[in-house]
Design an enzyme around this catalytic site. Structure first.
Site, PDB file in Angstrom:
ATOM      1  N   TYR A 161       0.825  -1.213   0.000  1.00 19.60           N
ATOM      2  CA  TYR A 161       0.000   0.000   0.000  1.00 19.60           C
ATOM      3  C   TYR A 161       0.862   1.267   0.000  1.00 19.60           C
ATOM      4  CZ  TYR A 161      -3.949  -3.051   1.170  1.00 19.60           C
ATOM      5  OH  TYR A 161      -4.904  -4.030   1.171  1.00 19.60           O
ATOM      6  N   LYS A 198       3.855 -15.213   2.250  1.00 18.05           N
ATOM      7  CA  LYS A 198       3.707 -15.942   0.988  1.00 18.05           C
ATOM      8  C   LYS A 198       5.124 -16.243   0.479  1.00 18.05           C
ATOM      9  CE  LYS A 198       1.151 -17.562  -2.415  1.00 18.05           C
ATOM     10  NZ  LYS A 198       0.375 -18.810  -2.256  1.00 18.05           N
ATOM     11  N   ASP A 238      -4.940  -6.855   5.944  1.00 19.49           N
ATOM     12  CA  ASP A 238      -6.184  -6.175   5.562  1.00 19.49           C
ATOM     13  C   ASP A 238      -7.260  -7.215   5.249  1.00 19.49           C
ATOM     14  OD1 ASP A 238      -7.981  -4.259   4.764  1.00 19.49           O
ATOM     15  OD2 ASP A 238      -6.931  -3.694   2.929  1.00 19.49           O
ATOM     16  N   ASP A 264     -10.526  -8.713   7.906  1.00 21.35           N
ATOM     17  CA  ASP A 264     -11.938  -8.591   7.508  1.00 21.35           C
ATOM     18  C   ASP A 264     -12.621  -9.953   7.517  1.00 21.35           C
ATOM     19  OD1 ASP A 264     -11.944  -5.899   7.339  1.00 21.35           O
ATOM     20  OD2 ASP A 264     -12.555  -5.775   5.242  1.00 21.35           O
ATOM     21  N   ASP A 318      -2.535 -18.210   1.921  1.00 20.77           N
ATOM     22  CA  ASP A 318      -3.668 -18.941   1.334  1.00 20.77           C
ATOM     23  C   ASP A 318      -4.132 -20.050   2.284  1.00 20.77           C
ATOM     24  OD1 ASP A 318      -1.118 -19.846   0.764  1.00 20.77           O
ATOM     25  OD2 ASP A 318      -1.665 -20.833  -1.099  1.00 20.77           O
TER      26      ASP A 318
END
Ligand code: NAD
Length: 357
Positions: free
Chosen positions: A141, A190, A247, A251, A223
């Site tokens: 970001y 990852k 993020d 959620d 994942d």
């Protein structure tokens, strides 16, 4: 303790839930012999209307000089035009940046009394108590963004970067929190694909081994983490990850509880004042109707006491009071299931918590 707390009510239901959290904080101050000075400043749409900016300098200065900041929510239909030059959420982004808030703490706790509100089966949700620690000021970001023509049309790049310094400071926040909890840290990355994740994994692993040998530590690919959160969420204690993965996973975590009105969060920097807030928005559809659930903001006030003012017993007093109120079957509309009528309003819910404190 004498503490100066800045209240940023904001827009929509923000002022309503902040009023109730203020009553709870003053009750705690009274009961435990502290002196809290609470001062309100504008942020978001209301600040745009009065000052032409979502974060007036006076608000920023007061936050920087405070011991902790409690925020309601910002935004609403009046200021929702995406092409507007000045927008309420600019206030949030700027305050986080200016206060150097690099660590976002999001507890995902399932109150057993509300297990039925989750879209997941109650037996999966039993015992879920996760603290997500998300890096907030780095990663993709904040990396370089580029955009150029390409033979096929256009090409765009977004760059994910982390330094060892950024990784170490967020992993330390997670590890320190784990020492006060069940002593387990899970780092999510990852590393099978991304170079930045391989640096994250090496750095986090070395730091946990050298500075926190007393804690259990494991790594999970992002994942796989998405699957584990749905299939066995109770297996996790503290979960630390970067900005993008955090993020998305937080959620996912918040929806697992099924009750937006119950979830607080904290953003912490390097020793300066922290920012504490509910995760929900300004809920314009119910603003001004005494229908908002104040518990997320009241629980954010508990996080303020624990992480912002180092008052863990006072924080626990609020959390225990909330649990007792739920035990008593007291519900706002958003957390009531069939047969739990009548429901109470914003003010009555907070009064019930105050009664228990
Ligand atoms: P929202 O969280 O405001 O509302 C989503 C739904 O949840 C609505 O039906 C609302 O009534 C309900 N809800 C939210 N909080 C509740 C509470 N405490 N008690 C009972 N019900 C509650 O999200 P949205 O509708 O997508 O956004 C509304 C506005 O809030 C937008 O302008 C958005 O930009 C802003 N927003 C602000 C923040 C923030 O200030 N941190 C976060 C998200 C959205």
């Amino acid at each position: 303790m004498n503490a100066g707390i800045v209240l940023l009510p904001g827009d929509g239901i923000g002022p309503e839930v902040i009023d109730e959290a203020e009553r709870v904080l003053m009750t705690v101050a009274d009961r435990f012999g502290h002196s809290f000075t609470l001062t309100r400043y504008p942020i978001g749409g209301i600040a745009i209307d009065s000052f032409g900016t979502a974060l007036p300098e006076e608000t920023l200065g007061a936050c920087a000089a405070s011991d902790a900041v409690l925020l309601g929510a910002v935004g609403g239909p009046k200021w929702d035009d995406p092409s507007a030059a000045v927008r309420p959420e600019q206030g949030l982004l700027r305050i986080r940046r200016e206060m150097g808030l690099f660590a976002n703490l999001r507890p995902i706790t399932v109150f057993p009394q509300l297990a039925g509100a989750s879209p997941l089966r109650p037996e999966i949700m039993t015992g879920v108590d996760i603290l997500f620690v998300r890096e907030l000021t780095g990663g993709i970001y904040f990396g370089e963004q580029r955009h150029a023509p390409d033979p096929s049309g256009e090409i765009a790049h977004s760059t994910m970067t982390y330094t060892t310094g950024e990784i170490k400071r967020i992993v330390r926040v997670a590890a320190e929190a784990a020492r006060t909890r069940r002593k387990h840290v899970t780092s999510v990355d990852k590393a099978n694909v991304l170079e930045v994740s391989r640096l994250w994994r090496r750095t986090a692993g070395a730091l946990m081994g050298s500075e926190y040998p007393d804690l259990d530590y494991n790594v999970v690919l992002v994942d796989a983490m998405a699957m584990h959160l749905i299939s066995r969420p109770a297996a996790f204690d503290v979960v630390v990850t970067g900005n993008l993965f955090g993020d998305i996973l937080t959620d996912l975590g918040s929806m697992m509880t099924g009750s937006l009105g119950m979830l607080p969060s904290a953003s912490l920097g390097n020793g300066g004042p922290g920012l504490f807030e509910p995760i929900h928005g300004s809920a314009p559809d119910i603003a001004g109707q005494d229908r908002a659930n104040p518990l997320a903001t009241i629980l954010a006030a508990a996080m303020l006491l624990r992480h912002g003012l180092d008052l863990p017993n006072e924080a626990s007093a609020i959390e225990t009071a909330v649990s007792r109120v739920l035990d008593a079957g007291i519900r706002t509309a958003d957390i009531a299931t069939d047969g739990e009528k009548p429901v109470v309003g914003t003010n009555a819910m907070a009064s019930a918590v105050i009664g228990e404190i």
